[in-house]
Enzyme design. Structure first.
Site, PDB file in Angstrom:
ATOM      1  N   ASP A   1       8.549  -7.269   2.336  1.00 24.43           N
ATOM      2  CA  ASP A   1       7.912  -6.129   2.993  1.00 24.43           C
ATOM      3  C   ASP A   1       7.214  -5.230   1.968  1.00 24.43           C
ATOM      4  OD1 ASP A   1       7.653  -4.498   5.482  1.00 24.43           O
ATOM      5  OD2 ASP A   1       8.876  -3.066   4.368  1.00 24.43           O
TER       6      ASP A   1
ATOM      7  N   GLU B   1       3.678  -8.926   1.805  1.00 19.12           N
ATOM      8  CA  GLU B   1       2.824  -8.148   2.696  1.00 19.12           C
ATOM      9  C   GLU B   1       1.937  -7.207   1.880  1.00 19.12           C
ATOM     10  OE1 GLU B   1       3.245  -4.979   6.412  1.00 19.12           O
ATOM     11  OE2 GLU B   1       4.560  -4.826   4.660  1.00 19.12           O
TER      12      GLU B   1
END
Length: 631
Positions: free
Chosen positions: A344, A373
């Site tokens: 993330d 990400e």
């Protein structure tokens, strides 16, 4: 076996420390925190670091005696309630249990029993997802409630469930995913990426999983560690790998260590936090990672500002914390037998640390994969993070895959643009794909139509089924690693409230007892949704066996008259994909594609089970067409 040390002073921040599972003999479990629960013999790394948290534990002297294990050094933290123990595990160490004694004059000694486990498979057998996979992204709380008994767990701060509230817990869990592995596999997916299922003991909105309050504990509202292992094992038996969503940038504000931080620099802006002052949020200027002109101020606020007030920003420059995060990731890979990691908010932590983090994992598991990400629509920034990029600053990421936000945006913009002029409409896709030259390996980039943080693709494309088919059909045939968000297959949307995360993460129909509509079985599913589900199932399963899509070269032709032709060619197979944005049937002159030498080739329409012979002309229906031929 190759060994390396993470504990040399000059490179300590580059390595990982490992915290071993110790069972207290003379302390109650609630009085002692030891992480992680266990370790293994035969790992690449032989230097570990044990963390112990208990009241005034720094006043104790630890000792151990086990063949092949050596206690090298003991570190005290700023808090008296932590100890960090440097331990070396040699090649001669055997799986088994040993005792660590904590001695203190005038006090009763503490004893901890730690287990070294035997690895279940070699490092090379941890094979990560790749471009041959199709990844199914699930928000577990909203997918299926397999065990209603864990919907509410006493002692947790958010101890209620309300399916009428888009931001409350709805009861979906790990068992719900296990119960529907057949559905996932039969749809044609080969990997599951689940948003985090670790404990989020937050006061509200704990359902999404991204404010972790214990990095080693499965949230009991989702299930248990054993159930998490069962999910991985049963998925693997069906040819479906498990990708774990991890977070290196932040924790939840209710994390257990927030009331007793080990060091004065465990968090970014920790002094402001501890004095109750306002803490800067990140400016989200992710380009400061690459910007040669970026000011120190902009870079500092980007990396050290908190993501949001409820997610404290971790300081990976602290070598103990850096090692903690690396070790935590390796522990989960080994414990679950993971198929990959999705990291993330990849650009937000310290970027030198992220290189070390990915490097440590890939060194331990050379055939593994990690996707990061990077939420930017700039292909230059996305490409910077991929391993093999020739970055001017010399940065090496060790990250094999990152997310294709740029192409996702271009596809949506192109399909929503009815104009056919220079640089408009379908030309946006064509020009975007031309920039693939910049990527070290385009097929390892993860493409997607939507995800848990953005409007549903059906909403983005104005609830137009033909446009949605074109978007997904193209994504699934490009040289990319595709990811599909749960519910996309049944045209789930959030058009009533664009941008509303709670609505984006709508319950999957049929995941709860009593649901009137069941998309798993097709009960009461509208004909429109059922047809789209079948469409996606067909193209996903075709993709699994198509060498042209999985390994073939790509050739595309500049869009003309509202039609965009894309070809994938591999040895004796060719796949032809046409996006037709015209309203009616359109005649396509096949002489344009003479260079491909397809004359008189028999093609099968994989969406409509018809065939045609490649001659001079082809009548295309509106929307997506996908044809396959053996050469």
């Amino acid at each position: 076996m190759k060994h390396r040390s993470f504990l040399k002073p000059s490179v300590f921040a580059l390595g990982c420390f490992f915290i071993l599972n110790l069972f207290s003999v003379e302390l109650n479990a609630q009085d002692l925190k030891i992480e992680p629960p266990n370790w293994w013999v035969g790992m690449q790394t032989n230097d570990l670091q044990l963390l112990a948290h208990a009241e005034d534990i720094s006043s104790y002297q630890p000792e151990l005696n086990y063949a092949g294990i050596e206690l090298v050094k003991v570190h005290k933290a700023d808090s008296p309630n932590y100890l960090f123990l440097d331990v070396t595990i040699s090649e001669e160490a055997k799986a088994g249990a040993f005792t660590i004694n904590f001695n203190r004059k005038g006090k009763k000694n503490l004893k901890f029993i730690y287990e070294l486990k035997q690895r279940e498979k070699s490092a090379e057998e941890y094979v990560g997802f790749n471009h041959t996979d199709a990844v199914y992204l699930i928000t577990p709380d909203r997918f299926a409630n397999g065990d209603p008994s864990n919907d509410v767990v006493k002692g947790l701060k958010e101890a209620k469930m309300n399916r009428d509230n888009d931001y409350a817990r709805h009861g979906g869990d790990i068992q719900g995913i296990i119960d529907h592995l057949d559905y996932i596999s039969e749809m044609g997916f080969t990997s599951i990426w689940s948003s985090p299922v670790l404990t989020n003991d937050m006061n509200s909105s704990s359902y999404h999983g991204y404010a972790i309050t214990d990095f080693y504990e499965v949230d009991p509202r989702f299930g248990t560690l054993d159930l998490y292992k069962e999910l991985s094992q049963k998925a693997s038996e069906q040819g479906v790998g498990l990708i774990m969503d991890m977070i290196a940038n932040h924790c939840g504000s209710e994390h257990w260590w927030m009331k007793d931080l080990p060091f004065k620099d465990w968090l970014n802006y920790q002094e402001l936090y501890e004095s109750g002052q306002n803490i800067p949020n990140s400016n989200h200027r992710r380009s400061t990672n690459q910007d040669p002109y970026a000011s120190e101020l902009d870079s500092k606020i980007m990396h050290e500002g908190w993501f949001v007030p409820t997610m404290p920003d971790l300081n990976q420059r602290n070598p103990f914390l850096a090692s903690y995060i690396i070790q935590n990731s390796i522990w989960w890979v080994e414990t679950l037998g993971l198929h990959g990691i999705r990291q993330d908010t990849y650009p937000y932590p310290n970027k030198a640390f992220m290189s070390n983090w990915a490097g440590a994992i890939m060194e331990e598991y050379p055939n593994f994969n990690i996707v990061g990400e990077e939420w930017t629509t700039d292909q230059l920034l996305v490409g910077y993070w991929q391993d093999g990029a020739k970055n001017k600053d010399g940065y090496k990421s060790n990250l094999r895959s990152t997310m294709d936000f740029p192409m996702q945006m271009k596809i949506v913009q192109a399909l929503n643009d009815d104009s056919k002029g220079w640089g408009s409409g379908l030309m946006k896709i064509y020009e975007g794909l031309a920039n693939d030259f910049y990527y070290a390996e385009p097929k390892d980039i993860m493409i997607f139509a939507d995800n848990h943080d953005m409007d549903r693709i059906f909403t983005q494309l104005q609830e137009d089924i033909d446009k949605t088919k074109m978007a997904l059909g193209l994504m699934l045939t490009l040289p990319r690693t595709p990811q599909i968000y749960y519910g996309t297959e049944i045209l789930m949307e959030n058009s009533e409230k664009p941008g509303d995360h709670g609505l984006i993460r709508t319950d999957f129909p049929g995941g709860w007892a009593g649901d009137e509509v069941n998309a798993f079985t097709g009960q009461n599913l509208s004909s429109e949704k059922a047809a789209f589900q079948l469409f996606l199932e067909n193209i996903l399963n075709f993709r699994k066996t198509s060498e042209a899509i999985l390994e073939g070269e790509m050739v595309h032709f500049a869009p003309s008259n509202g039609i965009y032709p894309v070809f994938r060619i591999h040895e004796n197979e060719v796949v032809a994909v046409f996006l037709n944005t015209n309203e009616g049937k359109t005649s396509l002159d096949l002489n344009v594609f003479e260079e491909l030498d397809l004359q008189d080739t028999l093609f099968q329409d994989i969406l409509n089970e018809t065939d045609f012979t490649w001659k001079k002309e082809l009548q295309l229906t509106p929307g997506l067409s996908v044809f396959s031929a053996k050469l």
